[in-house]
Motif scaffolding. Structure first.
Motif, PDB file in Angstrom:
ATOM      1  N   ASN A  49      26.679 -37.207  45.167  1.00  0.00           N
ATOM      2  CA  ASN A  49      26.004 -36.343  46.128  1.00  0.00           C
ATOM      3  C   ASN A  49      26.745 -35.039  46.358  1.00  0.00           C
ATOM      4  O   ASN A  49      26.116 -34.028  46.608  1.00  0.00           O
ATOM      5  N   GLU A  50      28.060 -35.038  46.253  1.00  0.00           N
ATOM      6  CA  GLU A  50      28.792 -33.798  46.491  1.00  0.00           C
ATOM      7  C   GLU A  50      28.415 -32.734  45.456  1.00  0.00           C
ATOM      8  O   GLU A  50      28.065 -31.612  45.809  1.00  0.00           O
ATOM      9  N   LEU A  51      28.467 -33.071  44.183  1.00  0.00           N
ATOM     10  CA  LEU A  51      28.095 -32.107  43.146  1.00  0.00           C
ATOM     11  C   LEU A  51      26.608 -31.786  43.200  1.00  0.00           C
ATOM     12  O   LEU A  51      26.209 -30.642  43.027  1.00  0.00           O
ATOM     13  N   TYR A  52      25.773 -32.798  43.447  1.00  0.00           N
ATOM     14  CA  TYR A  52      24.333 -32.561  43.533  1.00  0.00           C
ATOM     15  C   TYR A  52      24.005 -31.647  44.706  1.00  0.00           C
ATOM     16  O   TYR A  52      23.151 -30.776  44.600  1.00  0.00           O
ATOM     17  N   ASP A  53      24.685 -31.858  45.841  1.00  0.00           N
ATOM     18  CA  ASP A  53      24.459 -30.992  47.001  1.00  0.00           C
ATOM     19  C   ASP A  53      24.924 -29.573  46.716  1.00  0.00           C
ATOM     20  O   ASP A  53      24.265 -28.609  47.090  1.00  0.00           O
ATOM     21  N   LEU A  54      26.049 -29.437  46.056  1.00  0.00           N
ATOM     22  CA  LEU A  54      26.591 -28.107  45.785  1.00  0.00           C
ATOM     23  C   LEU A  54      25.745 -27.324  44.795  1.00  0.00           C
ATOM     24  O   LEU A  54      25.491 -26.137  44.986  1.00  0.00           O
ATOM     25  N   TYR A  55      25.323 -27.990  43.720  1.00  0.00           N
ATOM     26  CA  TYR A  55      24.730 -27.234  42.611  1.00  0.00           C
ATOM     27  C   TYR A  55      23.335 -27.692  42.199  1.00  0.00           C
ATOM     28  O   TYR A  55      22.726 -27.051  41.345  1.00  0.00           O
ATOM     29  N   GLY A  56      22.820 -28.767  42.784  1.00  0.00           N
ATOM     30  CA  GLY A  56      21.465 -29.214  42.487  1.00  0.00           C
ATOM     31  C   GLY A  56      21.390 -30.273  41.403  1.00  0.00           C
ATOM     32  O   GLY A  56      21.737 -30.014  40.252  1.00  0.00           O
ATOM     33  N   LYS A  57      20.955 -31.448  41.785  1.00  0.00           N
ATOM     34  CA  LYS A  57      20.860 -32.575  40.848  1.00  0.00           C
ATOM     35  C   LYS A  57      19.986 -32.231  39.646  1.00  0.00           C
ATOM     36  O   LYS A  57      20.375 -32.456  38.492  1.00  0.00           O
ATOM     37  N   GLN A  58      18.801 -31.694  39.907  1.00  0.00           N
ATOM     38  CA  GLN A  58      17.872 -31.376  38.821  1.00  0.00           C
ATOM     39  C   GLN A  58      18.458 -30.323  37.884  1.00  0.00           C
ATOM     40  O   GLN A  58      18.290 -30.404  36.667  1.00  0.00           O
ATOM     41  N   LEU A  59      19.153 -29.348  38.446  1.00  0.00           N
ATOM     42  CA  LEU A  59      19.759 -28.297  37.628  1.00  0.00           C
ATOM     43  C   LEU A  59      20.899 -28.846  36.778  1.00  0.00           C
ATOM     44  O   LEU A  59      21.027 -28.511  35.599  1.00  0.00           O
ATOM     45  N   LEU A  60      21.723 -29.704  37.386  1.00  0.00           N
ATOM     46  CA  LEU A  60      22.850 -30.291  36.655  1.00  0.00           C
ATOM     47  C   LEU A  60      22.370 -31.230  35.552  1.00  0.00           C
ATOM     48  O   LEU A  60      22.799 -31.112  34.397  1.00  0.00           O
TER      49      LEU A  60
END
Length: 181
Positions: free
Chosen positions: A114-125
């Motif tokens: 969730n930390e990386l997904y919140d920072l940069y967007g799960k769909q984008l990553l």
């Protein structure tokens, strides 16, 4: 907006209203809410104050200009699932847009995702978005330059900021690793 609507002859199909958030909107009048071009905190307030009205939309199209990680957290905790994300770069500035649907419950994830997904967007990553990669590389360069500049200062305040930037650099590296893999 009214001038543009009139110039295309769409007055019969489009009604404009001026209101604070969703106050002039009645639940069920539309399927999609578009909220764009304002800060994440303001968008959060509009959506939260909209309550049932907000949750009744089939989809939300959102484009916060700031506080994007905090806005993603708000959406998840309010029960909205981000189903699509897009990133574009225009005139040297990065813009992030998302489509969200109401899922009916708190959609919190477990760390560390969730930390990386919140920072940069799960769909984008997960989609290995090329504009996100550009953004991460540019931000990493900026962060590294700031760390070097702060290293020359040596004050307590600059040391604290340097620690924050070092954490951000680790997040950037982790996100870039995800995009490479």
């Amino acid at each position: 907006a009214e001038e543009h609507i009139a110039s295309f002859g769409l007055e019969e199909y489009i009604e404009t209203r001026l209101s604070d958030g969703l106050s002039a909107y009645h639940k069920g009048e539309a399927q999609t809410l578009v909220c764009a071009g304002m800060g994440g905190r303001l968008m959060e307030r509009i959506l939260a104050e909209g309550g049932e009205k907000t949750r009744a939309f089939s989809e939300l199209i959102l484009q916060p200009q700031s506080e994007i990680p905090e806005f993603r957290i708000f959406l998840r905790e309010a029960g909205f699932l981000i189903t699509e994300e897009e990133a574009v770069r225009e005139e040297g500035k990065y813009y992030f847009a998302m489509k969200a649907v109401y899922g009916g419950r708190n959609l919190s994830m477990t760390p560390p995702e969730n930390e990386l997904y919140d920072l940069y967007g799960k769909q984008l990553l997960l989609g290995k978005h090329p504009v996100l990669r550009q953004y991460l590389l540019k931000r990493r360069q900026t962060v590294e330059e700031l760390i070097i500049q702060l290293g020359q200062n040596g004050s307590r305040k600059s040391e604290a900021r340097k620690r924050e930037l070092s954490l951000e650099r680790r997040h950037l590296e982790s996100a870039l690793d995800l995009l490479q893999g």
